[in-house]
Enzyme design. Structure first.
Site, short mmCIF file in Angstrom:
data_model
loop_
_atom_site.label_atom_id
_atom_site.label_comp_id
_atom_site.label_asym_id
_atom_site.label_seq_id
_atom_site.Cartn_x
_atom_site.Cartn_y
_atom_site.Cartn_z
N ILE A 78 -7.18 -31.45 50.57
CA ILE A 78 -6.13 -30.48 50.21
C ILE A 78 -6.56 -29.07 50.65
O ILE A 78 -5.75 -28.29 51.10
CB ILE A 78 -5.89 -30.47 48.67
CG1 ILE A 78 -5.69 -31.90 48.14
CG2 ILE A 78 -4.73 -29.56 48.30
CD1 ILE A 78 -4.39 -32.56 48.47
N CYS A 137 -17.78 -25.52 47.39
CA CYS A 137 -17.01 -24.74 48.36
C CYS A 137 -17.96 -24.19 49.42
O CYS A 137 -19.10 -23.86 49.11
CB CYS A 137 -16.34 -23.54 47.69
SG CYS A 137 -15.22 -24.00 46.41
N LYS A 174 -19.59 -27.08 38.00
CA LYS A 174 -19.18 -28.41 38.44
C LYS A 174 -20.01 -28.82 39.66
O LYS A 174 -19.94 -28.19 40.71
CB LYS A 174 -17.69 -28.45 38.76
CG LYS A 174 -17.25 -29.85 39.18
CD LYS A 174 -15.78 -30.05 39.02
CE LYS A 174 -15.35 -31.41 39.52
NZ LYS A 174 -13.90 -31.56 39.51
N ILE A 200 -18.77 -35.68 38.27
CA ILE A 200 -19.09 -35.22 39.60
C ILE A 200 -17.81 -34.80 40.33
O ILE A 200 -16.73 -35.27 40.00
CB ILE A 200 -19.80 -36.32 40.44
CG1 ILE A 200 -18.93 -37.56 40.55
CG2 ILE A 200 -21.18 -36.61 39.93
CD1 ILE A 200 -19.44 -38.64 41.48
N ASN A 201 -17.99 -33.94 41.33
CA ASN A 201 -16.91 -33.67 42.24
C ASN A 201 -16.82 -34.85 43.22
O ASN A 201 -17.59 -35.81 43.11
CB ASN A 201 -17.17 -32.35 42.99
CG ASN A 201 -15.87 -31.63 43.29
OD1 ASN A 201 -14.89 -32.26 43.71
ND2 ASN A 201 -15.85 -30.33 43.08
N THR A 202 -15.92 -34.82 44.14
CA THR A 202 -15.75 -35.93 45.10
C THR A 202 -16.96 -36.01 46.04
O THR A 202 -17.70 -35.05 46.21
CB THR A 202 -14.49 -35.70 45.93
OG1 THR A 202 -14.54 -34.38 46.48
CG2 THR A 202 -13.24 -35.83 45.09
N GLY A 226 -12.00 -41.88 42.85
CA GLY A 226 -11.45 -43.16 42.38
C GLY A 226 -12.54 -44.12 41.93
O GLY A 226 -13.73 -43.77 41.90
N GLY A 254 -13.77 -41.67 38.79
CA GLY A 254 -13.29 -43.05 38.79
C GLY A 254 -12.92 -43.61 37.43
O GLY A 254 -12.83 -44.82 37.27
N THR A 276 -8.07 -39.17 39.69
CA THR A 276 -7.27 -39.98 40.61
C THR A 276 -6.35 -40.96 39.88
O THR A 276 -5.23 -41.22 40.34
CB THR A 276 -8.22 -40.73 41.57
OG1 THR A 276 -9.01 -39.74 42.24
CG2 THR A 276 -7.47 -41.56 42.59
#
Ligand SMILES: Cc1cc2nc3c(=O)[nH]c(=O)nc-3n(C[C@H](O)[C@H](O)[C@H](O)COP(=O)(O)O)c2cc1C
Length: 338
Positions: A78, A137, A174, A200-202, A226, A254, A276
């Site tokens: 995104i 980031c 995070k 966790i972040n992705t 997920g 997930g 997700t």
């Protein structure tokens, strides 16, 4: 193991000085600022709404396509699209406050100064329970290296945010799982003043279309989320809980069911975010909350707080009988104490 009735199970929890009636939150980026979910249930039913990471200025995000399916998860790129902090404070925050939601505001920046400016803007806003600092980031001042992958840069961001918010709103960092030793990053954030940790972040992923012979996502790489990432997330929570047992953790990655959430709690999370899963089932956070209550009752936990970190207790002594589920009830555990 003695099951109890689910009704009286006390789900209330704390993240540093912030209190919540239950531990199931949305995950940043998966429910915008809550409006979409409000058509499905009353937002006060959630432990909290965690807003999409907001940046200093409006941002268009990355090129499309921005989503790709994988066998057991999702890739997204995104690119932190959003209207910027001013619009957020004028429109989204008042809307959330008016709906009685408990609010966790996620912030993201490209430099330490941007994070500090975001925190400064939030300092005088009322009704914010926690500020979650998304450090996954790229750092524009460091060749685009992700802050969360460097303990020193993570610490610089956290001290700048804490300097603005200390004593007003608890600050959570995070963390990204894309690091060799997540406990080193966790420790540097806490040493810099973070009140708690979200994880966790992705995970960074990439999918290639074998017909077009090119990456599927416009942004090429994307964040993987997920069910497939859950064991990575539970491992991260476990490791950080062991390294920093007194630091509150908001766990995610997930979660689709109450038992998934229970795994995070047993590993050491005081609350969890559902991300997700919301895209397929908008009611997922409420269902997860109710299933978690039931799961706690079935295992004899009268309070969520008794289950936090429970899987870290010393291994059962020789000759001690485990139930078929492999758990002693907390009441039994009390009796075993000398
Ligand atoms: C579409 C999408 C957008 C996301 N946007 C953000 C974001 O703005 N800030 C952030 O900290 N995490 C963001 N995340 C990460 C989630 O908050 C969460 O950490 C991660 O997806 C793992 O949880 P899940 O497997 O339940 O989705 C995003 C995830 C997805 C799937």
């Amino acid at each position: 193991m003695t099951a109890i009735s689910p009704d009286p199970v006390d789900l209330s929890t704390r993240l540093a000085s912030a209190e919540f009636p239950n531990p199931v939150f949305t995950a940043s980026g998966c429910a915008a600022a809550g409006r979409e979910l409000a058509q499905f249930f009353d937002l006060t039913e959630l432990g909290a709404v965690v807003t999409k990471s907001v940046m200093l200025r409006p941002r268009a995000g990355r090129p499309t396509p921005r989503m790709a399916e994988t066998p057991s998860g999702m890739l997204n790129s995104i690119g932190l699209q959003g209207p910027g902090i001013e619009s957020f404070c004028q429109h989204d925050l008042p809307w959330l406050r008016n709906h009685g939601a408990r609010i966790v505001v996620s912030i993201a920046g490209g430099s330490v100064a941007e994070y500090a400016a975001l925190a400064q803007r939030l300092r005088d806003e009322s009704g914010i329970s926690v500020v979650e600092v998304n450090i996954s980031c790229p750092n524009v001042e460091d060749r685009g290296q992700v802050f969360a992958c460097d303990p020193g840069e993570s610490a610089r961001v956290l001290s700048a945010v804490v300097a603005e918010l200390s004593g007003t709103i608890p600050v959570f960092a995070k963390l990204s799982p894309d690091v060799t030793d997540i406990t080193a990053i966790a420790r540097s954030c806490v040493d810099a003043g973070a009140d708690g940790l979200s994880m966790i972040n992705t995970l960074l992923g990439l999918k290639i279309d074998t017909d077009t012979l090119a990456p599927v996502l416009g942004g090429i790489t994307g964040g993987w989320s997920g069910p497939a990432i859950r064991p990575v997330a539970v491992r991260a929570v476990w490791q950080v809980r062991q390294a920093l047992p007194d630091v509150p953790i908001l766990g995610m990655g997930g979660i689709r069911t109450g038992l998934d959430a229970l795994e995070f709690v047993l590993a050491g999370a005081s609350a969890v975010s559902v991300g997700t899963a919301v895209f397929g089932d908008p009611h997922a956070p409420i269902r997860v909350r109710d299933e978690l209550r039931q799961a706690l009752a079935e295992r004899g936990f009268a309070r969520l707080s008794d289950a936090i970190g429970y899987a870290h207790r010393p291994a059962p002594r020789h000759g001690r009988e485990l139930t078929p589920e492999g758990l002693d009830s907390p009441a039994d555990e009390e009796m075993m104490r000398p």
